[in-house]
Write an enzyme that holds these catalytic residues in place. Structure first.
Site, PDB file in Angstrom:
ATOM      1  N   ASP A 127       4.097  57.215   3.180  1.00  0.00           N
ATOM      2  CA  ASP A 127       4.725  55.908   2.952  1.00  0.00           C
ATOM      3  C   ASP A 127       4.198  54.867   3.924  1.00  0.00           C
ATOM      4  OD1 ASP A 127       6.699  58.250   2.325  1.00  0.00           O
ATOM      5  OD2 ASP A 127       7.120  56.611   0.949  1.00  0.00           O
TER       6      ASP A 127
ATOM      7  N   LYS B 182       7.844  61.884   3.504  1.00  0.00           N
ATOM      8  CA  LYS B 182       9.194  62.398   3.221  1.00  0.00           C
ATOM      9  C   LYS B 182       9.612  63.463   4.230  1.00  0.00           C
ATOM     10  CE  LYS B 182      11.399  61.128   0.664  1.00  0.00           C
ATOM     11  NZ  LYS B 182      12.405  60.075   1.006  1.00  0.00           N
TER      12      LYS B 182
END
Ligand code: MRU
Length: 372
Positions: free
Chosen positions: A252, A263
Site C-alpha cells: 500500500d 496488509k
C-alpha cells in the site's frame, strides 16, 4: 480480467451517463457480484472508507474519479470551483490513511487543473475526467508490465523445478480487484499461467477481513489458476517443508528506501521467508512509492479499523450473508490494518520498469526522475 465470460475492470464510467462511475462492490464477493453506481464525491468517500472498493491501485483510481465527480458538482454549486475541489480533496484523502495512491491520485488531478487555471469551468470538468481516465489506464498498464517482469522470476524458478508446479505464496489481495486490472502480486502469476507454466498459489486467508480467502481465491478461480487457501499462520510451516518457492505480495506504500507497508501479517511471512531462504518479492506500480518517507516503520501511518472486524466474521449461509460473533462479548479487540516489512527482508521489488533491490540506490536507478 474475466468474470465468467465477460471482461471487467474494477471501475469505469457508466455507458450512456458520464456523470456516474460504476465499480464492483467487493463487500459481497465471492458470493454475489454487485455493481455500484457512484455519482457524488461523498459516495466515493464512503465507498473507499467502508471498503466497497479497496487495494492501493483501485483506491487511487477511485480517488481520481472522485475528484471528477466533485468537479461536476462544483461546476454548478456556485460556491467556487477551487474551494469546492479543495474540500473534496481533503475528504478523499481522509478516507483511508495507508495507501499512498490515494493522495497521489488526488494531487495529480489537482496539479493537472492548477496548470490550466484559465480554462472555463466546463473544460476543467472535462480535464478532470481525462486525468481520472489516465490514472486508471496507467494503473492497468503498469500492472500488465509488472506481470511481464515478474514472469521472468517465475520462469527461472520453473526451470529449477523441472516441470513441477511453481508454488507461490501470497497474502491479502493484490490482485486485479485491488487495481484497475491484472493486479500487482497476481500479474506475474496470471502471466505464467497464461503462458502455460504450471503454477500453484497458496492463498493466505488474511484475517480479519479475509481478502485472501474471499477475493484472491475468487479471482484465481475465475481465471483457472490452481490455488489452495490456507490459514494465515500456515505460511511458515509450508516454507519449512519446502512447499513455497517464492512469496509475492503487494504493498500500500513503499518508501524510497524500500520499506514495505502491506496488509497486517505480511511482516511475519517475510520473517519466515528469510529464515527458510525463500525469495520474498513485493510487486508495485510506481504510484505506490512514497518519495517523501525514508523510515517506513516510524513514518508510514498505519490504519486502525473498527474492532468488530476482529470480533466478528461474516459468510454465506443458505443464500444470504450472515455475521457471527467469534469472541466473548466483553473481550476488547484491536485491529491494525497494516504492518511494515523492513527492506532487509525484501528480496526485490517488481515494478512496471523492472525488478530492483529494496534499497534507495536501486529504486532511484529505476526511477531517475525522483533522483533527489
Ligand atoms: O485494506 P485493503 O484491502 O485495502 O488492503 C490492501 C491490500 O489488499 C493489501 O495490503 C495488498 O496486498 C496491497 S494493495 C495492492
Amino acid at each position: 480480467m474475466k468474470v465468467g465470460d465477460q471482461h471487467f475492470r474494477t471501475i469505469w464510467l457508466k455507458a450512456g451517463d458520464e456523470c456516474v462511475v460504476q465499480l464492483i462492490d467487493q463487500r459481497f464477493l465471492p458470493h454475489r457480484f454487485v455493481i455500484e453506481d457512484v455519482s457524488t464525491v461523498e459516495q466515493m468517500v464512503t465507498a473507499i472508507r467502508e471498503m466497497h472498493i479497496r487495494g492501493a491501485g483501485l483506491i487511487g483510481a477511485s480517488a481520481g474519479y472522485g475528484m471528477y465527480l466533485a468537479a461536476i458538482k462544483a461546476r454548478s454549486a456556485g460556491t467556487g470551483f477551487d474551494p469546492d475541489l479543495a474540500n473534496a480533496a481533503a475528504q478523499l484523502k481522509a478516507a483511508r490513511p495507508t495507501a499512498v495512491n490515494l493522495s497521489w491520485a488526488v494531487e495529480r488531478v489537482r496539479a493537472g487543473l492548477a496548470v490550466k487555471q484559465t480554462l472555463a469551468v466546463q473544460d476543467k470538468v472535462k480535464l478532470a475526467l481525462r486525468i481520472a481516465k489516465q490514472i486508471a489506464d496507467e494503473d492497468a498498464e503498469h500492472c500488465r508490465m509488472i506481470g511481464q517482469h515478474g514472469l521472468k522470476l517465475i520462469q527461472q524458478m520453473a526451470q529449477k523445478k523441472a516441470g513441477r508446479p511453481v508454488n507461490v505464496l501470497t497474502h491479502c489481495n493484490a490482485g486485479w480487484l485491488a487495481f484497475v486490472d491484472y493486479g500487482s502480486a497476481t500479474a506475474p502469476i496470471y502471466a505464467a499461467h497464461d503462458s502455460g507454466l504450471p503454477v500453484h498459489v497458496w492463498v493466505a486467508e488474511t484475517r480479519p477481513r479475509n481478502q485472501g480467502s474471499k477475493l484472491t481465491a475468487w479471482e484465481l478461480g475465475e481465471h483457472g489458476v490452481p490455488h489452495t487457501v490456507i490459514a494465515d499462520s500456515a505460511g511458515g510451516h509450508l516454507m519449512q517443508h519446502g512447499e513455497v518457492d517464492l512469496v509475492i505480495v503487494g504493498t500500500d506504500r513503499t518508501t524510497y528506501t524500500g520499506d514495505v507497508a502491506n496488509k497486517i501479517g505480511t511482516y511475519l511471512k517475510a520473517l519466515a521467508a528469510k529464515d527458510n531462504h525463500v525469495p520474498f518479492y513485493v510487486a508495485l506500480p510506481s504510484s505506490s512509492f512514497d518519495w517523501k518517507i525514508r523510515d517506513g516503520l516510524k513514518e508510514i501511518p498505519i490504519e486502525e479499523r473498527g474492532t468488530e472486524e476482529v470480533k466478528h466474521a461474516d459468510g454465506w449461509l443458505e443464500g444470504r450473508q450472515v455475521e457471527v460473533c467469534l469472541t466473548p462479548d466483553g473481550s476488547p479487540a484491536a485491529n491494525y490494518g497494516f504492518d511494515v516489512t523492513p527492506r532487509h527482508l525484501v528480496t526485490g521489488l517488481i515494478t512496471e520498469r523492472g525488478v530492483c533491490e529494496a534499497n534507495e540506490k536501486s529504486i532511484r536507478a529505476l526511477f531517475p526522475e525522483h533522483a533527489s
